[in-house]
Design a protein around this motif. Structure first.
Motif, PDB file in Angstrom:
ATOM      1  N   LEU A 126       0.854  -1.185   0.000  1.00  0.00           N
ATOM      2  CA  LEU A 126       0.000   0.000   0.000  1.00  0.00           C
ATOM      3  C   LEU A 126       0.889   1.234   0.000  1.00  0.00           C
ATOM      4  O   LEU A 126       1.766   1.374   0.853  1.00  0.00           O
ATOM      5  N   SER A 127       0.681   2.126  -0.956  1.00  0.00           N
ATOM      6  CA  SER A 127       1.435   3.376  -1.047  1.00  0.00           C
ATOM      7  C   SER A 127       0.478   4.536  -0.803  1.00  0.00           C
ATOM      8  O   SER A 127      -0.590   4.602  -1.422  1.00  0.00           O
ATOM      9  N   VAL A 128       0.866   5.450   0.092  1.00  0.00           N
ATOM     10  CA  VAL A 128      -0.012   6.544   0.516  1.00  0.00           C
ATOM     11  C   VAL A 128       0.737   7.863   0.414  1.00  0.00           C
ATOM     12  O   VAL A 128       1.901   7.968   0.814  1.00  0.00           O
ATOM     13  N   LYS A 129       0.055   8.892  -0.088  1.00  0.00           N
ATOM     14  CA  LYS A 129       0.639  10.226  -0.162  1.00  0.00           C
ATOM     15  C   LYS A 129       0.381  10.971   1.139  1.00  0.00           C
ATOM     16  O   LYS A 129      -0.751  11.151   1.574  1.00  0.00           O
ATOM     17  N   HIS A 130       1.469  11.410   1.800  1.00  0.00           N
ATOM     18  CA  HIS A 130       1.364  12.209   3.013  1.00  0.00           C
ATOM     19  C   HIS A 130       2.383  13.335   2.874  1.00  0.00           C
ATOM     20  O   HIS A 130       2.508  13.923   1.782  1.00  0.00           O
ATOM     21  N   ARG A 131       3.121  13.644   3.951  1.00  0.00           N
ATOM     22  CA  ARG A 131       4.211  14.609   3.801  1.00  0.00           C
ATOM     23  C   ARG A 131       5.241  14.073   2.809  1.00  0.00           C
ATOM     24  O   ARG A 131       5.853  14.835   2.057  1.00  0.00           O
ATOM     25  N   ILE A 132       5.431  12.754   2.874  1.00  0.00           N
ATOM     26  CA  ILE A 132       6.194  12.027   1.863  1.00  0.00           C
ATOM     27  C   ILE A 132       5.334  10.840   1.447  1.00  0.00           C
ATOM     28  O   ILE A 132       4.273  10.611   2.025  1.00  0.00           O
ATOM     29  N   ILE A 133       5.775  10.109   0.453  1.00  0.00           N
ATOM     30  CA  ILE A 133       5.044   8.906   0.053  1.00  0.00           C
ATOM     31  C   ILE A 133       5.452   7.774   0.990  1.00  0.00           C
ATOM     32  O   ILE A 133       6.628   7.429   1.088  1.00  0.00           O
ATOM     33  N   LYS A 134       4.471   7.203   1.691  1.00  0.00           N
ATOM     34  CA  LYS A 134       4.718   6.107   2.613  1.00  0.00           C
ATOM     35  C   LYS A 134       4.287   4.794   1.984  1.00  0.00           C
ATOM     36  O   LYS A 134       3.299   4.733   1.253  1.00  0.00           O
ATOM     37  N   HIS A 135       5.037   3.733   2.282  1.00  0.00           N
ATOM     38  CA  HIS A 135       4.761   2.411   1.731  1.00  0.00           C
ATOM     39  C   HIS A 135       4.577   1.407   2.862  1.00  0.00           C
ATOM     40  O   HIS A 135       5.364   1.401   3.820  1.00  0.00           O
ATOM     41  N   TYR A 136       3.546   0.571   2.751  1.00  0.00           N
ATOM     42  CA  TYR A 136       3.260  -0.438   3.765  1.00  0.00           C
ATOM     43  C   TYR A 136       3.137  -1.810   3.100  1.00  0.00           C
ATOM     44  O   TYR A 136       2.377  -1.974   2.140  1.00  0.00           O
ATOM     45  N   ARG A 137       3.858  -2.754   3.627  1.00  0.00           N
ATOM     46  CA  ARG A 137       3.781  -4.122   3.120  1.00  0.00           C
ATOM     47  C   ARG A 137       2.478  -4.761   3.578  1.00  0.00           C
ATOM     48  O   ARG A 137       2.105  -4.670   4.753  1.00  0.00           O
ATOM     49  N   ILE A 138       1.767  -5.380   2.676  1.00  0.00           N
ATOM     50  CA  ILE A 138       0.534  -6.096   2.993  1.00  0.00           C
ATOM     51  C   ILE A 138       0.876  -7.582   3.112  1.00  0.00           C
ATOM     52  O   ILE A 138       1.321  -8.198   2.146  1.00  0.00           O
ATOM     53  N   PHE A 139       0.686  -8.122   4.310  1.00  0.00           N
ATOM     54  CA  PHE A 139       1.013  -9.525   4.565  1.00  0.00           C
ATOM     55  C   PHE A 139      -0.205 -10.403   4.284  1.00  0.00           C
ATOM     56  O   PHE A 139      -1.350  -9.947   4.358  1.00  0.00           O
ATOM     57  N   ARG A 140       0.070 -11.656   4.013  1.00  0.00           N
ATOM     58  CA  ARG A 140      -1.006 -12.587   3.677  1.00  0.00           C
ATOM     59  C   ARG A 140      -0.862 -13.860   4.508  1.00  0.00           C
ATOM     60  O   ARG A 140       0.214 -14.461   4.555  1.00  0.00           O
TER      61      ARG A 140
END
Length: 275
Positions: A126-140
């Motif tokens: 998951l990539s989100v625009k905030h003050r910088i672009i943040k990335h979160y790994r989606i686990f399964r």
């Protein structure tokens, strides 16, 4: 909301391989441009990065597409586009390209996309625009449920996105809108220009003041009733207004309160990916 866990059954194992394909339903004809084509160094680009296209036909390495904005049809190399599902699931988009897309002016804070790993099918970030672009790994999990934080698990990606659109729950911010959702097709309705009413030419120097401020609707003045009322109101206002009072009001308008956005007390989840 999505905290329930279930055991892995034989049916789950059979359906695991088919779960990803269910994410990609009837929207498989939408693509987004990953880089200008052709390159600006060669000629004026036909399609620009971030532009949404409707996929008309896939022909080997060249896809025939139609621009959602201009409705123009042409061919583009398949390497220059990525398929988009549900408006937010981008196929085969790498981390750097996700940052470039989210950094486009059309995206606001909280704009996001889910990108499928280019290395292994079924892995997402998951990539989100905030003050910088943040990335979160989606686990399964083995039962095909998804999570970013172990305390919250979801049966499908749609449930996960819907939850984080309502609550940040440790993300940098609440999800607001899918990446490039501000790129909308033009309206089919052609705007109609307002009618222009022409009056006969006249010399303002010859206009009597009484004609400008007269409120007699029956009087055949050269200036319309609405214009006369506007001029009369302005003259009345400017004549009675105290200059000192005007300056005081001006200073009062300039004095505005400033609202500072508080820091997110939840912090961020330490599951940021590195690919």
């Amino acid at each position: 909301m999505g905290n329930v866990m279930r055991g892995v059954s034989a049916t789950d194992k059979v359906n695991k391989d088919n779960h990803d394909s269910s994410l990609k339903g009837s929207e498989d004809d939408m693509v987004v441009v990953l880089q200008d084509y052709p390159s600006p160094e060669i000629s004026e680009p036909i399609y620009r990065m971030g532009e949404k296209l409707r996929l008309i036909a896939q022909e080997a390495y060249w896809w025939r597409v139609r621009s959602v904005q201009t409705q123009k049809e042409n061919y583009i190399p398949s390497s220059h586009v990525a398929k988009v599902y549900h408006g937010w699931l981008f196929e085969g988009v790498e981390r750097q390209k996700a940052e470039e897309l989210l950094s486009l002016p059309v995206n606001r804070v909280g704009s996001f996309l889910v990108r499928e790993s280019t290395r292994e099918r079924g892995l997402y970030s998951l990539s989100v625009k905030h003050r910088i672009i943040k990335h979160y790994r989606i686990f399964r999990l083995d039962n095909s449920w998804y999570y970013i934080s172990p305390r919250l698990t979801f049966q499908c990606l749609e449930d996960m996105i819907n939850h984080y659109c309502d609550f940040a729950d440790g993300l940098c911010c609440t999800l607001t809108s899918p990446c490039l959702s501000g790129v909308t097709p033009p309206s089919d309705a052609t705007p109609i220009a307002p009618p222009v009413v022409m009056r006969r030419n006249f010399d303002w120097g010859k206009i009597d003041r009484n004609q400008l401020v007269s409120t007699d609707s029956c009087n055949d003045n050269m200036v319309s009733y609405g214009v006369r009322n506007s001029i009369a109101a302005y003259l009345s206002f400017s004549a009675s207004k105290d200059p000192a009072q005007t300056r005081a009001e001006s200073r009062k308008k300039k004095s505005k309160s400033v609202y500072v956005v508080p820091e997110n007390s939840l912090g961020t989840i330490d599951y940021e990916d590195d690919f």
